[in-house]
Design an enzyme around this catalytic site. Structure first.
Site, PDB file in Angstrom:
ATOM      1  CG  HIS A 101      46.908 100.698 -77.909  1.00 54.28           C
ATOM      2  ND1 HIS A 101      47.437  99.437 -77.818  1.00 54.28           N
ATOM      3  CD2 HIS A 101      45.689 100.628 -77.339  1.00 54.28           C
ATOM      4  CE1 HIS A 101      46.583  98.636 -77.223  1.00 54.28           C
ATOM      5  NE2 HIS A 101      45.509  99.329 -76.918  1.00 54.28           N
ATOM      6  CD  GLU A 104      43.750 103.198 -74.431  1.00 53.47           C
ATOM      7  OE1 GLU A 104      43.189 102.334 -73.726  1.00 53.47           O
ATOM      8  OE2 GLU A 104      43.757 103.173 -75.677  1.00 53.47           O
ATOM      9  CG  HIS A 105      47.178  99.423 -72.422  1.00 51.76           C
ATOM     10  ND1 HIS A 105      46.959  98.093 -72.129  1.00 51.76           N
ATOM     11  CD2 HIS A 105      46.485  99.660 -73.567  1.00 51.76           C
ATOM     12  CE1 HIS A 105      46.183  97.550 -73.048  1.00 51.76           C
ATOM     13  NE2 HIS A 105      45.882  98.483 -73.940  1.00 51.76           N
ATOM     14  CD  GLU A 181      44.488  95.710 -76.858  1.00 56.58           C
ATOM     15  OE1 GLU A 181      43.605  96.432 -77.344  1.00 56.58           O
ATOM     16  OE2 GLU A 181      45.236  96.077 -75.937  1.00 56.58           O
TER      17      GLU A 181
END
Length: 475
Positions: A101, A104-105, A181
């Protein structure tokens, strides 16, 4: 963004239709092994329909091993362009959870050709929108844009497949964003916290037992080199699928795919996941969470279930029909009994979560009426499940459930992003494109006997995890 586990349905306020793409320690597990698959050298192929039918997608392969899926939709001159990578949170090395993840950022932080943050601005200036999402079994990137801008986004996506540039200046602040997040999505949401604990009980030491976003203590230590190592290993064309849905055909897309992606060399071996199998709980488990932020109690139960690929076409369809009959809407068994007839619940729902490669789950969710406790509600749910297993399926509810599922599946095909997602997630979790295309027909073929066989297999309760979310205890 994080893509929620399939079993986390409408009560988490996220759904597939919205396309808002956005735990147990693993120290005892071996790291996922990356090896050369025993396969012949990739051979380029021409577009071929995946099944018979006017709306069947086409598939072909590039010489570097990249698969391509084309889903024609000529109603408007727009396309949805997606690149899917066969790597997700389940493939992270122990001690470095959250890396899939996090990367991905970081894929939006620029290349030699595109400055950090400029990728999305270019898409927006050309009238499009873009995003990305991470799950346990895959990571994907998409742009929705006018057809004549398709070469632009293909060129940019191909560029960041090989040319990502990262320094601490971009990486470390983004790491803080991911930690925040995690706080917002998990720590500040009591229901999400409960589900995380239940997943850990259900899936045990398998990576499905932790959240896609990873552990905070490990995310905080991820480095620029960690991200680059992960990128170099997994972001290679032979580990990817290109999906384009919209106003284009396979014959039209193939030269573009060859131009922008076909020239990219295979820079790492095709990844073959090797993880220990999921070991279900040896006995029923229970997780109880008290939280001062909770105003109304919530009851959950997760049953072990096969994934869609493990279940096979007929059983998968039967599990979907079972979920619809039990708790798919206001005419379902549980809703009719617990909300309408007895008034013991204000909400109830069931679902089948099969879109993970290694294992699935079957879930139940309910909120008691004001003044009632979860113990009373749980007994009522169990009684209805027992009655269902004893009485079997009524012809009218079977047909109604099948009609509703088929209708949703057909309506979903009306949206390019949804259709592209269906094929991408299916291919990434062990289904074939034909399986995805023929799903409505397989639902139509489900019999009452199929549903009851699925129910007896999944609803025995011997390995289920029950969750209770309650207000904070009063002293």
């Amino acid at each position: 963004m994080l893509l929620p586990r399939a079993s986390r349905v409408s009560f988490l306020r996220l759904s597939l239709a919205s396309l808002a793409f956005s735990c147990i320690a693993l120290a005892a597990m071996a790291a996922p092994q990356a090896t050369l698959a025993p396969r012949p050298a990739p051979v380029a192929s021409d577009p071929v329909p995946v099944a018979e039918g006017p709306s069947a997608p086409e598939m072909f392969r590039l010489s570097n091993g990249m698969q391509v899926v084309v889903i024609a939709d000529h109603r408007a001159p727009v396309v949805t362009h997606m690149v899917w990578y066969r790597v997700g949170a389940a493939d992270e090395t122990p001690g470095k959870t959250g890396l899939a993840h996090f990367l991905e950022h970081l894929m939006f932080k620029g290349t030699a050709k595109i400055a950090p943050g400029e990728f999305s601005r270019i898409v927006a200036r050309n009238g499009g929108k873009d995003n990305a999402f991470t799950n346990y079994d895959f990571t994907a990137y998409y742009q929705a844009i006018a057809r004549d801008r398709l070469p632009l986004v293909m060129e940019m996506e191909a560029d960041r497949m090989t040319g990502l540039r990262l320094t601490d200046k971009e990486v470390l602040p983004e790491r803080d964003v991911v930690v925040e997040e995690l706080r917002m999505r998990i720590e500040n949401d009591p229901l999400a916290t409960l589900q995380s604990a239940m997943d850990a009980k259900l899936f045990g030491k398998h990576p499905y037992g932790r959240d896609v976003i990873g552990y905070k203590s490990e995310i905080e230590k991820l480095s620029t080199e960690d991200a680059l190592d992960f990128y170099r290993r997994f972001y290679t064309p032979n580990n990817a699928i290109l999906i384009v849905a919209g106003d284009i055909t396979g014959a039209e897309l193939k030269p573009l795919a060859e131009k922008y992606y076909g020239s990219i060399a295979e820079r790492a071996p095709t990844y073959v996941r090797k993880l220990p199998p999921v070991v279900w709980p040896g006995a029923p488990e229970r997780v109880t969470l008290h939280d001062a932020r909770v105003r109304e109690a919530t009851w959950l139960r997760f049953y072990p279930a096969p994934s869609a690929a493990q279940a096979g076409p007929g059983e998968r369809a039967a599990l979907e029909v079972l979920a619809e009959i039990l708790g798919g809407g206001t005419t379902s068994r549980l809703y009719s009994a617990l909300v309408v007839r007895d008034g013991r619940a204000t909400a109830v729902q069931s679902w089948y979560g099969g879109d993970q490669r290694d294992a699935g789950s079957f879930g139940l969710y309910a909120i008691p009426r004001v003044g009632d406790g979860l113990e009373t509600l749980e007994k009522a749910v169990d009684a209805e499940i027992s009655a269902f297993l004893g009485d079997g399926v009524k012809p009218d509810e079977l047909e109604r459930a099948k009609t509703q599922i088929v209708a949703r599946s057909v309506y979903a095909r009306d949206r390019q992003q949804t259709r592209a997602y269906q094929y991408g997630s299916g291919l990434m979790t062990g289904l074939s494109a034909r399986d995805v295309y023929e799903f409505p027909d397989r639902v139509r073929a489900v019999s009452a006997e199929d549903v009851m066989a699925a129910a007896r297999k999944v609803l025995d309760g011997a390995h289920a995890v029950t969750g209770e979310l309650l207000p904070e205890k009063r002293s």
